[in-house]
Motif scaffolding. Structure first.
Motif, PDB file in Angstrom:
ATOM      1  N   VAL A 175      -0.457  30.821 -17.137  1.00  0.00           N
ATOM      2  CA  VAL A 175      -1.546  30.407 -16.245  1.00  0.00           C
ATOM      3  C   VAL A 175      -1.163  29.121 -15.500  1.00  0.00           C
ATOM      4  O   VAL A 175      -1.412  28.985 -14.298  1.00  0.00           O
ATOM      5  CB  VAL A 175      -2.856  30.224 -17.030  1.00  0.00           C
ATOM      6  CG1 VAL A 175      -3.966  29.739 -16.101  1.00  0.00           C
ATOM      7  CG2 VAL A 175      -3.269  31.519 -17.708  1.00  0.00           C
ATOM      8  N   LEU A 176      -0.542  28.179 -16.204  1.00  0.00           N
ATOM      9  CA  LEU A 176      -0.074  26.960 -15.533  1.00  0.00           C
ATOM     10  C   LEU A 176       0.886  27.301 -14.396  1.00  0.00           C
ATOM     11  O   LEU A 176       0.807  26.734 -13.300  1.00  0.00           O
ATOM     12  CB  LEU A 176       0.642  26.053 -16.542  1.00  0.00           C
ATOM     13  CG  LEU A 176      -0.202  25.363 -17.618  1.00  0.00           C
ATOM     14  CD1 LEU A 176       0.702  24.674 -18.629  1.00  0.00           C
ATOM     15  CD2 LEU A 176      -1.176  24.363 -17.001  1.00  0.00           C
ATOM     16  N   ARG A 177       1.784  28.238 -14.647  1.00  0.00           N
ATOM     17  CA  ARG A 177       2.784  28.633 -13.644  1.00  0.00           C
ATOM     18  C   ARG A 177       2.108  29.319 -12.451  1.00  0.00           C
ATOM     19  O   ARG A 177       2.418  29.024 -11.296  1.00  0.00           O
ATOM     20  CB  ARG A 177       3.803  29.567 -14.296  1.00  0.00           C
ATOM     21  CG  ARG A 177       4.992  29.935 -13.409  1.00  0.00           C
ATOM     22  CD  ARG A 177       5.965  30.821 -14.169  1.00  0.00           C
ATOM     23  NE  ARG A 177       6.459  30.174 -15.369  1.00  0.00           N
ATOM     24  CZ  ARG A 177       6.155  30.555 -16.619  1.00  0.00           C
ATOM     25  NH1 ARG A 177       5.345  31.596 -16.809  1.00  0.00           N
ATOM     26  NH2 ARG A 177       6.647  29.912 -17.660  1.00  0.00           N
ATOM     27  N   ARG A 178       1.200  30.223 -12.748  1.00  0.00           N
ATOM     28  CA  ARG A 178       0.568  31.000 -11.683  1.00  0.00           C
ATOM     29  C   ARG A 178      -0.307  30.134 -10.786  1.00  0.00           C
ATOM     30  O   ARG A 178      -0.422  30.387  -9.586  1.00  0.00           O
ATOM     31  CB  ARG A 178      -0.242  32.132 -12.317  1.00  0.00           C
ATOM     32  CG  ARG A 178      -0.996  33.004 -11.342  1.00  0.00           C
ATOM     33  CD  ARG A 178      -1.365  34.344 -11.955  1.00  0.00           C
ATOM     34  NE  ARG A 178      -1.892  34.222 -13.299  1.00  0.00           N
ATOM     35  CZ  ARG A 178      -3.155  33.900 -13.581  1.00  0.00           C
ATOM     36  NH1 ARG A 178      -4.005  33.629 -12.600  1.00  0.00           N
ATOM     37  NH2 ARG A 178      -3.567  33.843 -14.832  1.00  0.00           N
ATOM     38  N   LEU A 189      -1.617  15.066 -12.642  1.00  0.00           N
ATOM     39  CA  LEU A 189      -1.189  15.528 -13.962  1.00  0.00           C
ATOM     40  C   LEU A 189      -0.302  16.766 -13.876  1.00  0.00           C
ATOM     41  O   LEU A 189       0.468  17.054 -14.799  1.00  0.00           O
ATOM     42  CB  LEU A 189      -2.412  15.830 -14.843  1.00  0.00           C
ATOM     43  CG  LEU A 189      -3.250  14.624 -15.289  1.00  0.00           C
ATOM     44  CD1 LEU A 189      -4.478  15.098 -16.050  1.00  0.00           C
ATOM     45  CD2 LEU A 189      -2.419  13.680 -16.142  1.00  0.00           C
ATOM     46  N   SER A 190      -0.403  17.503 -12.770  1.00  0.00           N
ATOM     47  CA  SER A 190       0.413  18.711 -12.602  1.00  0.00           C
ATOM     48  C   SER A 190       1.906  18.408 -12.568  1.00  0.00           C
ATOM     49  O   SER A 190       2.731  19.301 -12.768  1.00  0.00           O
ATOM     50  CB  SER A 190       0.002  19.462 -11.345  1.00  0.00           C
ATOM     51  OG  SER A 190       0.144  18.623 -10.212  1.00  0.00           O
ATOM     52  N   GLU A 191       2.256  17.133 -12.349  1.00  0.00           N
ATOM     53  CA  GLU A 191       3.672  16.754 -12.405  1.00  0.00           C
ATOM     54  C   GLU A 191       4.248  16.969 -13.808  1.00  0.00           C
ATOM     55  O   GLU A 191       5.458  17.115 -13.973  1.00  0.00           O
ATOM     56  CB  GLU A 191       3.845  15.284 -12.002  1.00  0.00           C
ATOM     57  CG  GLU A 191       3.457  14.977 -10.564  1.00  0.00           C
ATOM     58  CD  GLU A 191       4.350  15.661  -9.537  1.00  0.00           C
ATOM     59  OE1 GLU A 191       5.513  15.984  -9.872  1.00  0.00           O
ATOM     60  OE2 GLU A 191       3.876  15.870  -8.393  1.00  0.00           O
ATOM     61  N   LEU A 192       3.366  17.017 -14.792  1.00  0.00           N
ATOM     62  CA  LEU A 192       3.816  17.246 -16.171  1.00  0.00           C
ATOM     63  C   LEU A 192       4.412  18.632 -16.359  1.00  0.00           C
ATOM     64  O   LEU A 192       5.179  18.846 -17.298  1.00  0.00           O
ATOM     65  CB  LEU A 192       2.645  17.058 -17.148  1.00  0.00           C
ATOM     66  CG  LEU A 192       2.088  15.639 -17.287  1.00  0.00           C
ATOM     67  CD1 LEU A 192       0.809  15.648 -18.104  1.00  0.00           C
ATOM     68  CD2 LEU A 192       3.121  14.725 -17.928  1.00  0.00           C
ATOM     69  N   TRP A 193       4.044  19.575 -15.492  1.00  0.00           N
ATOM     70  CA  TRP A 193       4.586  20.929 -15.630  1.00  0.00           C
ATOM     71  C   TRP A 193       5.115  21.492 -14.300  1.00  0.00           C
ATOM     72  O   TRP A 193       5.233  22.687 -14.113  1.00  0.00           O
ATOM     73  CB  TRP A 193       3.549  21.872 -16.244  1.00  0.00           C
ATOM     74  CG  TRP A 193       2.357  22.196 -15.401  1.00  0.00           C
ATOM     75  CD1 TRP A 193       2.213  23.244 -14.542  1.00  0.00           C
ATOM     76  CD2 TRP A 193       1.098  21.488 -15.355  1.00  0.00           C
ATOM     77  NE1 TRP A 193       0.968  23.243 -13.959  1.00  0.00           N
ATOM     78  CE2 TRP A 193       0.266  22.178 -14.447  1.00  0.00           C
ATOM     79  CE3 TRP A 193       0.611  20.349 -15.990  1.00  0.00           C
ATOM     80  CZ2 TRP A 193      -1.035  21.750 -14.174  1.00  0.00           C
ATOM     81  CZ3 TRP A 193      -0.685  19.928 -15.716  1.00  0.00           C
ATOM     82  CH2 TRP A 193      -1.484  20.621 -14.818  1.00  0.00           C
ATOM     83  N   HIS A 195       8.209  21.357 -13.035  1.00  0.00           N
ATOM     84  CA  HIS A 195       9.495  22.025 -13.203  1.00  0.00           C
ATOM     85  C   HIS A 195       9.377  23.145 -14.238  1.00  0.00           C
ATOM     86  O   HIS A 195       8.655  23.000 -15.236  1.00  0.00           O
ATOM     87  CB  HIS A 195      10.567  21.024 -13.636  1.00  0.00           C
ATOM     88  CG  HIS A 195      10.760  19.919 -12.647  1.00  0.00           C
ATOM     89  ND1 HIS A 195      11.375  20.108 -11.429  1.00  0.00           N
ATOM     90  CD2 HIS A 195      10.394  18.605 -12.689  1.00  0.00           C
ATOM     91  CE1 HIS A 195      11.395  18.962 -10.764  1.00  0.00           C
ATOM     92  NE2 HIS A 195      10.801  18.037 -11.505  1.00  0.00           N
ATOM     93  N   PRO A 196      10.061  24.279 -14.020  1.00  0.00           N
ATOM     94  CA  PRO A 196       9.901  25.443 -14.899  1.00  0.00           C
ATOM     95  C   PRO A 196      10.095  25.147 -16.382  1.00  0.00           C
ATOM     96  O   PRO A 196       9.322  25.620 -17.223  1.00  0.00           O
ATOM     97  CB  PRO A 196      10.952  26.421 -14.378  1.00  0.00           C
ATOM     98  CG  PRO A 196      11.061  26.089 -12.923  1.00  0.00           C
ATOM     99  CD  PRO A 196      10.901  24.600 -12.836  1.00  0.00           C
ATOM    100  N   GLU A 201       7.588  24.057 -21.898  1.00  0.00           N
ATOM    101  CA  GLU A 201       7.431  23.110 -23.003  1.00  0.00           C
ATOM    102  C   GLU A 201       6.019  22.517 -23.052  1.00  0.00           C
ATOM    103  O   GLU A 201       5.413  22.405 -24.120  1.00  0.00           O
ATOM    104  CB  GLU A 201       8.465  21.996 -22.872  1.00  0.00           C
ATOM    105  CG  GLU A 201       9.903  22.481 -23.089  1.00  0.00           C
ATOM    106  CD  GLU A 201      10.930  21.396 -22.818  1.00  0.00           C
ATOM    107  OE1 GLU A 201      10.546  20.319 -22.302  1.00  0.00           O
ATOM    108  OE2 GLU A 201      12.107  21.622 -23.121  1.00  0.00           O
ATOM    109  N   PHE A 202       5.500  22.142 -21.882  1.00  0.00           N
ATOM    110  CA  PHE A 202       4.157  21.576 -21.833  1.00  0.00           C
ATOM    111  C   PHE A 202       3.126  22.636 -22.224  1.00  0.00           C
ATOM    112  O   PHE A 202       2.159  22.337 -22.938  1.00  0.00           O
ATOM    113  CB  PHE A 202       3.863  21.035 -20.431  1.00  0.00           C
ATOM    114  CG  PHE A 202       2.494  20.445 -20.284  1.00  0.00           C
ATOM    115  CD1 PHE A 202       2.158  19.254 -20.912  1.00  0.00           C
ATOM    116  CD2 PHE A 202       1.526  21.075 -19.506  1.00  0.00           C
ATOM    117  CE1 PHE A 202       0.887  18.699 -20.774  1.00  0.00           C
ATOM    118  CE2 PHE A 202       0.263  20.527 -19.361  1.00  0.00           C
ATOM    119  CZ  PHE A 202      -0.060  19.340 -19.995  1.00  0.00           C
TER     120      PHE A 202
END
Length: 273
Positions: A175-178, A189-193, A195-196, A201-202
Protein backbone atom coordinates in the motif's frame (compact mmCIF):
# COMPACT_ATOMS: atom_id res chain seq x y z
CA UNK A 1 26.72 -40.77 21.68
CA UNK A 2 28.56 -37.97 23.46
CA UNK A 3 26.47 -35.14 24.88
CA UNK A 4 25.68 -32.23 22.57
CA UNK A 5 25.43 -28.95 24.53
CA UNK A 6 22.41 -27.71 22.56
CA UNK A 7 20.35 -30.78 23.51
CA UNK A 8 18.65 -30.66 26.89
CA UNK A 9 18.80 -33.55 29.34
CA UNK A 10 16.01 -36.05 28.69
CA UNK A 11 15.17 -34.64 25.29
CA UNK A 12 13.98 -37.24 22.78
CA UNK A 13 16.79 -38.15 20.40
CA UNK A 14 14.28 -40.01 18.21
CA UNK A 15 12.25 -36.81 17.85
CA UNK A 16 15.29 -34.73 16.94
CA UNK A 17 16.29 -37.27 14.28
CA UNK A 18 12.73 -37.38 12.91
CA UNK A 19 12.74 -33.58 12.63
CA UNK A 20 16.12 -33.81 10.84
CA UNK A 21 17.72 -31.69 13.53
CA UNK A 22 20.04 -34.59 14.26
CA UNK A 23 21.50 -36.75 11.51
CA UNK A 24 20.90 -40.51 11.55
CA UNK A 25 24.16 -41.02 13.43
CA UNK A 26 23.20 -38.41 16.02
CA UNK A 27 25.26 -35.49 14.76
CA UNK A 28 24.23 -31.84 14.61
CA UNK A 29 25.25 -29.84 11.54
CA UNK A 30 25.68 -26.07 11.50
CA UNK A 31 22.30 -25.30 9.94
CA UNK A 32 20.48 -27.58 12.38
CA UNK A 33 22.44 -26.09 15.26
CA UNK A 34 21.13 -22.62 14.36
CA UNK A 35 17.58 -23.93 13.98
CA UNK A 36 17.67 -25.78 17.29
CA UNK A 37 19.13 -22.76 19.09
CA UNK A 38 16.38 -20.53 17.73
CA UNK A 39 13.52 -22.87 18.68
CA UNK A 40 15.03 -23.65 22.09
CA UNK A 41 15.38 -19.94 22.75
CA UNK A 42 11.72 -19.44 21.91
CA UNK A 43 10.82 -22.35 24.21
CA UNK A 44 12.80 -20.55 26.92
CA UNK A 45 10.36 -17.62 26.62
CA UNK A 46 7.25 -19.82 26.37
CA UNK A 47 7.88 -22.31 29.19
CA UNK A 48 7.36 -19.74 32.01
CA UNK A 49 4.02 -18.83 30.43
CA UNK A 50 3.02 -22.51 30.41
CA UNK A 51 4.09 -22.85 34.03
CA UNK A 52 2.03 -19.81 35.00
CA UNK A 53 -1.09 -21.20 33.38
CA UNK A 54 -0.60 -24.61 34.98
CA UNK A 55 -0.13 -22.96 38.38
CA UNK A 56 -3.49 -21.25 37.99
CA UNK A 57 -5.15 -24.68 37.93
CA UNK A 58 -6.50 -24.33 34.43
CA UNK A 59 -6.27 -26.87 31.65
CA UNK A 60 -3.58 -25.91 29.18
CA UNK A 61 -4.19 -25.39 25.47
CA UNK A 62 -1.70 -24.01 22.96
CA UNK A 63 -2.38 -23.34 19.28
CA UNK A 64 0.60 -22.96 16.95
CA UNK A 65 -0.30 -21.17 13.71
CA UNK A 66 1.57 -21.64 10.46
CA UNK A 67 3.13 -24.65 12.16
CA UNK A 68 5.08 -25.91 9.13
CA UNK A 69 6.90 -29.08 10.23
CA UNK A 70 5.80 -28.32 13.81
CA UNK A 71 9.31 -28.01 15.23
CA UNK A 72 8.03 -25.69 17.95
CA UNK A 73 5.01 -27.80 18.87
CA UNK A 74 6.96 -31.05 19.03
CA UNK A 75 9.79 -29.59 21.08
CA UNK A 76 7.39 -27.93 23.52
CA UNK A 77 5.49 -31.19 23.92
CA UNK A 78 8.71 -33.12 24.50
CA UNK A 79 10.12 -30.58 26.96
CA UNK A 80 6.98 -29.63 28.89
CA UNK A 81 3.81 -31.56 28.05
CA UNK A 82 5.22 -35.08 27.80
CA UNK A 83 5.76 -35.46 31.55
CA UNK A 84 2.31 -34.12 32.39
CA UNK A 85 -1.10 -35.77 32.27
CA UNK A 86 -2.96 -32.81 30.81
CA UNK A 87 -2.61 -30.07 28.24
CA UNK A 88 -2.98 -30.11 24.47
CA UNK A 89 -1.07 -28.64 21.53
CA UNK A 90 -2.82 -27.90 18.25
CA UNK A 91 -0.83 -27.26 15.09
CA UNK A 92 -2.51 -25.31 12.27
CA UNK A 93 -0.90 -25.70 8.84
CA UNK A 94 -2.18 -25.17 5.28
CA UNK A 95 0.07 -27.74 3.56
CA UNK A 96 -1.61 -31.14 3.75
CA UNK A 97 1.60 -33.16 3.38
CA UNK A 98 3.14 -31.45 6.43
CA UNK A 99 0.00 -32.07 8.47
CA UNK A 100 0.02 -35.78 7.57
CA UNK A 101 3.71 -36.07 8.39
CA UNK A 102 3.18 -34.39 11.78
CA UNK A 103 0.24 -36.67 12.59
CA UNK A 104 2.29 -39.72 11.72
CA UNK A 105 5.23 -38.58 13.84
CA UNK A 106 3.02 -37.74 16.85
CA UNK A 107 1.46 -41.20 16.61
CA UNK A 108 4.86 -42.91 16.37
CA UNK A 109 6.16 -41.05 19.42
CA UNK A 110 2.90 -41.53 21.38
CA UNK A 111 2.46 -37.77 21.71
CA UNK A 112 -1.24 -38.33 22.25
CA UNK A 113 -2.19 -34.77 23.17
CA UNK A 114 -1.12 -33.23 19.89
CA UNK A 115 -3.56 -32.51 17.06
CA UNK A 116 -2.85 -31.16 13.59
CA UNK A 117 -5.37 -29.35 11.43
CA UNK A 118 -5.08 -28.80 7.70
CA UNK A 119 -6.28 -25.19 7.66
CA UNK A 120 -5.25 -21.76 6.54
CA UNK A 121 -4.77 -19.56 9.60
CA UNK A 122 -7.52 -17.20 8.45
CA UNK A 123 -10.06 -20.08 8.56
CA UNK A 124 -9.09 -21.39 11.99
CA UNK A 125 -11.50 -19.21 13.97
CA UNK A 126 -14.49 -21.11 12.60
CA UNK A 127 -12.98 -24.59 12.90
CA UNK A 128 -14.85 -27.04 15.13
CA UNK A 129 -11.56 -28.87 15.62
CA UNK A 130 -10.25 -26.11 17.90
CA UNK A 131 -11.51 -25.21 21.39
CA UNK A 132 -13.68 -22.18 22.03
CA UNK A 133 -10.96 -20.67 24.24
CA UNK A 134 -7.20 -21.20 24.23
CA UNK A 135 -4.46 -20.20 26.63
CA UNK A 136 -1.52 -19.52 24.33
CA UNK A 137 -1.30 -18.72 20.61
CA UNK A 138 2.05 -18.90 18.86
CA UNK A 139 3.09 -17.99 15.32
CA UNK A 140 6.73 -18.57 14.42
CA UNK A 141 7.58 -17.07 11.01
CA UNK A 142 3.98 -17.31 9.78
CA UNK A 143 4.32 -15.67 6.38
CA UNK A 144 2.74 -12.45 5.15
CA UNK A 145 -0.66 -11.78 6.76
CA UNK A 146 -0.78 -15.16 8.55
CA UNK A 147 0.64 -13.45 11.65
CA UNK A 148 -2.24 -10.96 11.51
CA UNK A 149 -4.70 -13.83 11.17
CA UNK A 150 -3.08 -15.48 14.20
CA UNK A 151 -3.58 -12.26 16.18
CA UNK A 152 -7.24 -12.12 15.18
CA UNK A 153 -7.63 -15.78 16.16
CA UNK A 154 -6.02 -15.13 19.55
CA UNK A 155 -8.29 -12.16 20.23
CA UNK A 156 -11.35 -14.17 19.26
CA UNK A 157 -10.29 -17.08 21.48
CA UNK A 158 -9.43 -14.75 24.40
CA UNK A 159 -5.87 -16.05 24.65
CA UNK A 160 -3.98 -15.22 27.83
CA UNK A 161 -0.66 -15.09 25.96
CA UNK A 162 0.32 -14.47 22.34
CA UNK A 163 3.87 -15.21 21.17
CA UNK A 164 4.83 -13.97 17.71
CA UNK A 165 7.96 -14.02 15.59
CA UNK A 166 6.66 -12.13 12.54
CA UNK A 167 7.83 -12.93 9.03
CA UNK A 168 7.63 -11.22 5.65
CA UNK A 169 4.47 -9.11 5.66
CA UNK A 170 4.17 -7.36 2.30
CA UNK A 171 0.67 -5.90 2.61
CA UNK A 172 1.59 -2.60 4.29
CA UNK A 173 4.63 -2.12 2.04
CA UNK A 174 2.41 -2.78 -0.97
CA UNK A 175 0.00 0.00 0.00
CA UNK A 176 2.88 2.39 0.77
CA UNK A 177 4.34 1.64 -2.67
CA UNK A 178 1.06 2.00 -4.53
CA UNK A 179 0.20 5.33 -2.90
CA UNK A 180 3.74 6.70 -2.79
CA UNK A 181 3.14 9.54 -5.27
CA UNK A 182 0.10 10.70 -3.35
CA UNK A 183 2.00 10.51 -0.03
CA UNK A 184 5.01 12.43 -1.38
CA UNK A 185 2.69 15.32 -2.16
CA UNK A 186 1.08 15.22 1.28
CA UNK A 187 3.71 14.59 3.94
CA UNK A 188 7.49 14.84 4.36
CA UNK A 189 7.30 11.57 6.29
CA UNK A 190 6.99 9.82 2.92
CA UNK A 191 10.75 10.31 2.55
CA UNK A 192 11.04 7.42 5.00
CA UNK A 193 9.86 5.04 2.28
CA UNK A 194 10.63 6.90 -0.95
CA UNK A 195 13.32 4.44 -2.05
CA UNK A 196 12.20 0.85 -2.83
CA UNK A 197 14.45 -0.83 -0.26
CA UNK A 198 13.20 1.60 2.39
CA UNK A 199 9.61 0.87 1.38
CA UNK A 200 10.15 -2.80 2.16
CA UNK A 201 12.06 -2.22 5.41
CA UNK A 202 9.84 0.59 6.68
CA UNK A 203 6.74 -1.40 5.74
CA UNK A 204 7.97 -4.32 7.84
CA UNK A 205 8.79 -2.22 10.89
CA UNK A 206 5.55 -0.26 10.58
CA UNK A 207 3.54 -3.48 10.36
CA UNK A 208 4.90 -4.73 13.66
CA UNK A 209 4.39 -1.35 15.33
CA UNK A 210 0.75 -1.39 14.20
CA UNK A 211 0.36 -4.96 15.50
CA UNK A 212 1.70 -3.87 18.88
CA UNK A 213 -0.77 -0.98 19.08
CA UNK A 214 -3.57 -3.32 18.02
CA UNK A 215 -2.76 -5.70 20.89
CA UNK A 216 -2.37 -2.89 23.42
CA UNK A 217 -5.79 -1.56 22.38
CA UNK A 218 -7.23 -4.99 23.23
CA UNK A 219 -5.82 -5.09 26.75
CA UNK A 220 -2.46 -6.78 26.24
CA UNK A 221 0.82 -5.78 27.83
CA UNK A 222 3.77 -6.28 25.48
CA UNK A 223 7.38 -7.30 25.57
CA UNK A 224 9.17 -6.69 22.26
CA UNK A 225 12.71 -7.99 21.95
CA UNK A 226 14.97 -10.04 19.69
CA UNK A 227 14.68 -13.81 19.55
CA UNK A 228 18.30 -14.72 18.88
CA UNK A 229 21.39 -12.93 17.59
CA UNK A 230 21.12 -11.49 14.08
CA UNK A 231 23.73 -13.98 12.89
CA UNK A 232 21.13 -16.74 13.27
CA UNK A 233 18.08 -15.16 11.61
CA UNK A 234 17.11 -11.87 9.98
CA UNK A 235 13.47 -12.49 10.96
CA UNK A 236 14.30 -11.92 14.57
CA UNK A 237 11.67 -9.78 16.30
CA UNK A 238 9.84 -11.46 19.17
CA UNK A 239 6.54 -10.08 20.45
CA UNK A 240 5.12 -11.53 23.66
CA UNK A 241 1.66 -10.28 24.64
CA UNK A 242 0.09 -10.89 28.05
CA UNK A 243 -3.61 -10.17 28.50
CA UNK A 244 -4.23 -7.92 31.49
CA UNK A 245 -7.65 -6.63 30.49
CA UNK A 246 -6.40 -3.05 30.75
CA UNK A 247 -6.22 -1.41 27.33
CA UNK A 248 -3.68 1.31 26.62
CA UNK A 249 -5.88 4.39 26.58
CA UNK A 250 -4.54 6.02 23.42
CA UNK A 251 -3.65 2.92 21.39
CA UNK A 252 -6.66 3.01 19.06
CA UNK A 253 -6.30 6.76 18.55
CA UNK A 254 -2.64 6.32 17.68
CA UNK A 255 -3.51 3.53 15.25
CA UNK A 256 -6.08 5.71 13.50
CA UNK A 257 -3.70 8.67 13.32
CA UNK A 258 -0.83 6.62 11.86
CA UNK A 259 -3.06 4.96 9.27
CA UNK A 260 -4.52 8.32 8.25
CA UNK A 261 -1.22 10.22 8.11
CA UNK A 262 0.58 7.51 6.15
CA UNK A 263 -2.24 6.99 3.63
CA UNK A 264 -3.07 3.53 4.94
CA UNK A 265 -6.76 4.02 5.71
CA UNK A 266 -7.69 1.02 3.57
CA UNK A 267 -5.96 -1.21 6.15
CA UNK A 268 -8.12 -0.01 9.02
CA UNK A 269 -10.00 -3.31 9.22
CA UNK A 270 -6.70 -5.18 9.45
CA UNK A 271 -5.46 -3.41 12.58
CA UNK A 272 -8.51 -1.98 14.35
CA UNK A 273 -10.50 -4.86 15.82
Amino acid sequence: MSAIPEIRPGQSIELLKALHILTRDGKLNQDSRRKLKQVHHLCHFIEPLLTEIVASGKGLTLVDHGAGKSYLGFLLYDLFFHTRDDGHIYGVEARAELVEHARSLASRLAFTRMSFLNLHVENAIESSGLPARVDIVTALHACDTATDDAIRFALHKQAKFIVLVPCCQAEVAGVLRRRKGESLAQTPLSELWRHPIHTREFGSQLTNALRCLQLEAQGYQLTVTELVGWEHSLKNELIIARHTGVARSNATTRLEQILQQLNLDELRARFIY
